[in-house]
Enzyme design. Sequence first.
Site, mmCIF file in Angstrom:
data_model
loop_
_atom_site.group_PDB
_atom_site.id
_atom_site.type_symbol
_atom_site.label_atom_id
_atom_site.label_comp_id
_atom_site.label_asym_id
_atom_site.label_seq_id
_atom_site.Cartn_x
_atom_site.Cartn_y
_atom_site.Cartn_z
ATOM 1 N N ASP A 78 45.345 57.292 54.062
ATOM 2 C CA ASP A 78 45.177 55.884 53.698
ATOM 3 C C ASP A 78 44.713 55.650 52.258
ATOM 4 N N CYS A 95 65.630 46.372 64.347
ATOM 5 C CA CYS A 95 65.047 45.122 64.855
ATOM 6 C C CYS A 95 66.104 44.229 65.482
ATOM 7 N N CYS A 124 65.803 40.240 66.491
ATOM 8 C CA CYS A 124 64.416 39.904 66.826
ATOM 9 C C CYS A 124 63.646 39.425 65.587
ATOM 10 N N CYS A 136 57.703 39.144 65.336
ATOM 11 C CA CYS A 136 56.518 39.351 64.488
ATOM 12 C C CYS A 136 56.395 38.245 63.446
ATOM 13 N N CYS A 150 47.075 36.947 54.687
ATOM 14 C CA CYS A 150 46.981 37.869 55.833
ATOM 15 C C CYS A 150 45.538 37.969 56.356
ATOM 16 N N CYS A 152 43.838 42.462 62.136
ATOM 17 C CA CYS A 152 44.725 41.616 62.939
ATOM 18 C C CYS A 152 45.883 42.483 63.403
ATOM 19 N N CYS A 187 51.197 40.889 64.522
ATOM 20 C CA CYS A 187 52.603 41.214 64.227
ATOM 21 C C CYS A 187 52.991 42.590 64.763
ATOM 22 N N CYS A 190 55.634 43.393 69.147
ATOM 23 C CA CYS A 190 56.873 44.132 68.893
ATOM 24 C C CYS A 190 57.395 44.808 70.169
HETATM 25 C C1 B12 Z 1 47.183 47.738 50.965
HETATM 26 C C2 B12 Z 1 47.320 48.005 52.434
HETATM 27 C C3 B12 Z 1 47.219 46.910 53.300
HETATM 28 C C4 B12 Z 1 47.195 45.469 52.799
HETATM 29 C C5 B12 Z 1 48.641 45.063 52.428
HETATM 30 C C6 B12 Z 1 49.645 45.327 53.584
HETATM 31 C C7 B12 Z 1 51.061 45.582 53.159
HETATM 32 N N1 B12 Z 1 51.971 45.206 54.033
HETATM 33 O O1 B12 Z 1 51.339 46.125 52.095
HETATM 34 C C8 B12 Z 1 46.564 44.727 54.016
HETATM 35 C C9 B12 Z 1 45.054 44.692 53.850
HETATM 36 C C10 B12 Z 1 47.077 43.317 54.259
HETATM 37 C C11 B12 Z 1 46.916 45.702 55.143
HETATM 38 C C12 B12 Z 1 46.993 45.318 56.455
HETATM 39 C C13 B12 Z 1 47.327 46.189 57.492
HETATM 40 N N2 B12 Z 1 47.439 47.526 57.405
HETATM 41 CO CO1 B12 Z 1 47.408 48.493 55.720
HETATM 42 N N3 B12 Z 1 47.546 49.589 54.184
HETATM 43 C C14 B12 Z 1 47.541 49.311 52.919
HETATM 44 C C15 B12 Z 1 47.743 50.599 52.085
HETATM 45 C C16 B12 Z 1 46.386 51.077 51.578
HETATM 46 C C17 B12 Z 1 48.732 50.448 50.932
HETATM 47 C C18 B12 Z 1 50.033 49.728 51.338
HETATM 48 C C19 B12 Z 1 50.877 49.344 50.140
HETATM 49 O O2 B12 Z 1 51.100 50.143 49.263
HETATM 50 N N4 B12 Z 1 51.321 48.083 50.158
HETATM 51 C C20 B12 Z 1 52.224 47.571 49.135
HETATM 52 C C21 B12 Z 1 53.608 47.382 49.789
HETATM 53 C C22 B12 Z 1 54.616 46.797 48.813
HETATM 54 O O3 B12 Z 1 54.000 48.683 50.107
HETATM 55 P P1 B12 Z 1 54.622 49.165 51.484
HETATM 56 O O4 B12 Z 1 54.490 48.090 52.515
HETATM 57 O O5 B12 Z 1 54.083 50.492 51.861
HETATM 58 O O6 B12 Z 1 56.168 49.313 51.089
HETATM 59 C C23 B12 Z 1 56.562 50.209 50.055
HETATM 60 C C24 B12 Z 1 57.139 51.517 50.553
HETATM 61 O O7 B12 Z 1 56.800 51.741 51.910
HETATM 62 C C25 B12 Z 1 58.620 51.405 50.301
HETATM 63 N N5 B12 Z 1 59.453 51.112 51.472
HETATM 64 C C26 B12 Z 1 59.457 50.022 52.206
HETATM 65 N N6 B12 Z 1 60.365 50.124 53.160
HETATM 66 C C27 B12 Z 1 60.959 51.322 53.021
HETATM 67 C C28 B12 Z 1 61.956 51.929 53.780
HETATM 68 C C29 B12 Z 1 62.396 53.193 53.396
HETATM 69 C C30 B12 Z 1 63.400 53.882 54.218
HETATM 70 C C31 B12 Z 1 61.848 53.822 52.279
HETATM 71 C C32 B12 Z 1 62.326 55.171 51.908
HETATM 72 C C33 B12 Z 1 60.842 53.200 51.546
HETATM 73 C C34 B12 Z 1 60.399 51.953 51.939
HETATM 74 O O8 B12 Z 1 58.811 50.367 49.387
HETATM 75 C C35 B12 Z 1 57.703 49.500 49.341
HETATM 76 C C36 B12 Z 1 57.369 49.182 47.912
HETATM 77 O O9 B12 Z 1 57.182 50.318 47.168
HETATM 78 C C37 B12 Z 1 48.332 51.565 53.180
HETATM 79 C C38 B12 Z 1 47.972 53.047 53.000
HETATM 80 C C39 B12 Z 1 48.819 53.696 51.922
HETATM 81 N N7 B12 Z 1 48.174 54.489 51.097
HETATM 82 O O10 B12 Z 1 50.015 53.475 51.838
HETATM 83 C C40 B12 Z 1 47.771 50.986 54.496
HETATM 84 C C41 B12 Z 1 48.669 51.010 55.737
HETATM 85 C C42 B12 Z 1 50.043 50.539 55.307
HETATM 86 N N8 B12 Z 1 48.077 50.008 56.615
HETATM 87 C C43 B12 Z 1 48.166 50.289 57.865
HETATM 88 C C44 B12 Z 1 47.754 49.432 58.911
HETATM 89 C C45 B12 Z 1 47.614 50.055 60.295
HETATM 90 C C46 B12 Z 1 47.477 48.076 58.667
HETATM 91 C C47 B12 Z 1 47.208 46.969 59.701
HETATM 92 C C48 B12 Z 1 48.018 47.095 60.983
HETATM 93 C C49 B12 Z 1 45.678 46.966 60.004
HETATM 94 C C50 B12 Z 1 45.213 45.881 60.972
HETATM 95 N N9 B12 Z 1 45.423 46.061 62.271
HETATM 96 O O11 B12 Z 1 44.627 44.912 60.556
HETATM 97 C C51 B12 Z 1 47.590 45.699 58.883
HETATM 98 C C52 B12 Z 1 49.088 45.349 59.042
HETATM 99 C C53 B12 Z 1 49.571 44.266 58.119
HETATM 100 C C54 B12 Z 1 51.073 44.405 57.864
HETATM 101 N N10 B12 Z 1 51.894 43.772 58.675
HETATM 102 O O12 B12 Z 1 51.466 45.127 56.905
HETATM 103 C C55 B12 Z 1 48.836 51.640 58.092
HETATM 104 C C56 B12 Z 1 50.276 51.427 58.564
HETATM 105 C C57 B12 Z 1 50.759 52.462 59.567
HETATM 106 C C58 B12 Z 1 52.210 52.252 59.922
HETATM 107 N N11 B12 Z 1 52.588 52.826 61.046
HETATM 108 O O13 B12 Z 1 52.974 51.618 59.236
HETATM 109 C C59 B12 Z 1 48.699 52.291 56.647
HETATM 110 C C60 B12 Z 1 49.820 53.245 56.269
HETATM 111 C C61 B12 Z 1 47.331 53.011 56.645
HETATM 112 C C62 B12 Z 1 47.377 54.354 57.378
HETATM 113 N N12 B12 Z 1 47.088 55.435 56.682
HETATM 114 O O14 B12 Z 1 47.694 54.450 58.543
HETATM 115 N N13 B12 Z 1 47.156 46.947 54.665
HETATM 116 S S1 SF4 Z 2 58.736 42.355 66.476
HETATM 117 FE FE1 SF4 Z 2 59.344 44.494 66.067
HETATM 118 S S2 SF4 Z 2 61.534 44.589 66.583
HETATM 119 FE FE2 SF4 Z 2 60.994 42.425 66.397
HETATM 120 S S3 SF4 Z 2 61.472 41.914 64.278
HETATM 121 FE FE3 SF4 Z 2 59.314 42.460 64.331
HETATM 122 S S4 SF4 Z 2 59.263 44.626 63.817
HETATM 123 FE FE4 SF4 Z 2 61.384 44.148 64.395
HETATM 124 S S1 SF4 Z 3 50.200 38.836 62.010
HETATM 125 FE FE1 SF4 Z 3 50.398 40.577 60.584
HETATM 126 S S2 SF4 Z 3 50.888 39.649 58.582
HETATM 127 FE FE2 SF4 Z 3 50.166 37.994 59.950
HETATM 128 S S3 SF4 Z 3 47.987 37.804 59.530
HETATM 129 FE FE3 SF4 Z 3 48.164 39.258 61.217
HETATM 130 S S4 SF4 Z 3 48.295 41.300 60.254
HETATM 131 FE FE4 SF4 Z 3 48.655 39.786 58.647
#
Ligand code: B12
Ligand code: SF4
Ligand code: SF4
Length: 382
Positions: free
Chosen positions: A127, A189, A192, A195, A215, A242, A245, A249
């Site tokens: 993380d 998805c 659907c 979320c 968020c 939270c 979302c 799913c």
């Molecule tokens: C900042 C952060 C947050 C922020 C921003 C969330 C966000 N969506 O970015 C906040 C505080 C809101 C947050 C919330 C949550 N988070 Co968070 N968060 C992070 C963190 C530290 C960085 C994420 C990041 O870089 N965000 C910026 C966006 C733009 O990046 P991204 O979504 O990862 O997408 C990039 C890449 O993945 C890539 N990409 C996207 N799609 C695809 C597809 C393919 C095929 C490829 C190759 C690349 C690719 O391109 C994007 C841009 O570069 C990571 C840990 C980490 N070091 O990565 C955990 C992480 C993403 N979080 C996690 C979790 C569990 C949560 C929550 C569920 C916690 C909760 N229950 O409250 C929520 C879910 C909210 C949501 N729907 O995203 C988990 C997700 C696990 C998973 N299975 O996906 C992580 C990985 C932590 C962990 N080590 O487990 N989080």
């Molecule tokens: S709830 Fe799950 S299957 Fe449906 S759109 Fe969201 S991520 Fe995709």
């Molecule tokens: S449903 Fe997902 S995106 Fe919306 S507030 Fe909750 S964690 Fe954030």
Amino acid sequence: MNRERREQLRERLRGLGFDVVRFAAADTVVDRGLREWLAAGHQAEMTWLERSADKRLDPQLVLPGAASVIVLGVNYWPGREVAGTTFARYALHQDYHDTITPALKLAGHAIEELCAVGAADYRYYVDAGPVLERGWAAAAGLGFRGKNANVISREHGNWLLLATILVRVPFAADEALAATEPGRTGLFCGKCTRCLDACPTAAFPAPGVVDSRRCISYHTIENRGFVPRELRAKFGARVFGCDECLAVCPWNRFAQTGRSELLARRHDLAQLGLVELLRLTPERFREVFRGTAVKRTKLAGLLRNACIAAGNVWAADAPDPAGGRPAAAAELVRLAGHESPVVRGHAVWALRRVLGADRAATDLATARAAETEPVVLAEYVD
Ligand code: B12
Ligand code: SF4
Ligand code: SF4
């Protein structure tokens, strides 16, 4: 490095408690628009994401010579719903950063032994590192990126925590789930949109894109200051994180129960009542949340969140079958005199929702006259 060695390592890592072990080549492009996301301001006050953006986009800046990224998944689905929506499911454990890190250390030893490399040849993170964990997970075929932005596994649903190991060993890469269009958000998805529709604060400007400024997870965990007024009433009873979302799913129906070898459950946290949270003292906060992810908010942050939740749960027009409203109102009056202006402000906001503006003003004035609560109400009236 041959496939046999990769499979040996996969088995060793699974034996350490990781539920999923996948491999990607370090030169895979896993960015799908981090800079655009940052430029749009979706990171809110998480300025550390901007500072580390270069590294997140280039593993060579994290570990020069990195040849592979090993992605590890830890399933946290307990096999049944735990009552209560105050804490996100992942938080009902001892802090996963603390419990997963020792296994990552052992994973490093396994790599050293099997691949004849040294400790300088790999780096692991869970993380907190400058790594796009979701991008690597999708690239390595651990799952696909849902419209909820989460990486969803077909065996574990939405309930996987991620960790990564960057390593200077060139393992044969695992395949992404759909080789033809691996980067597509919502690959499995279909039509659907559950979320997107379920998000209480409309935090998705587009499928797969979260605007942290809206968020609940961001505000209850990362935001240290005031929560925007227009969002507070949408938080419901949530005080930390939270899952909305994720929980809606349909892919979760395939989720296996986690082995939980790298997690220490704390379901007792789900039993904590909201009034109890409003009453937290520094000592009690330390005692209950020591070693959990919740300590990140610090006491003032958790009290702030509990105030918002109380303002929603006991809003004047909400039913109150258990009769908790008077006790909550009394605690909110007390918190309106808290030393933290953030707690004071949210306590007054909540009190006005619970009692109505006139009664809240009277109760606060009475408390102030008794010189027990030094709150200045005018500061917080909207
Ligand atoms: C900042 C952060 C947050 C922020 C921003 C969330 C966000 N969506 O970015 C906040 C505080 C809101 C947050 C919330 C949550 N988070 Co968070 N968060 C992070 C963190 C530290 C960085 C994420 C990041 O870089 N965000 C910026 C966006 C733009 O990046 P991204 O979504 O990862 O997408 C990039 C890449 O993945 C890539 N990409 C996207 N799609 C695809 C597809 C393919 C095929 C490829 C190759 C690349 C690719 O391109 C994007 C841009 O570069 C990571 C840990 C980490 N070091 O990565 C955990 C992480 C993403 N979080 C996690 C979790 C569990 C949560 C929550 C569920 C916690 C909760 N229950 O409250 C929520 C879910 C909210 C949501 N729907 O995203 C988990 C997700 C696990 C998973 N299975 O996906 C992580 C990985 C932590 C962990 N080590 O487990 N989080
Ligand atoms: S709830 Fe799950 S299957 Fe449906 S759109 Fe969201 S991520 Fe995709
Ligand atoms: S449903 Fe997902 S995106 Fe919306 S507030 Fe909750 S964690 Fe954030």
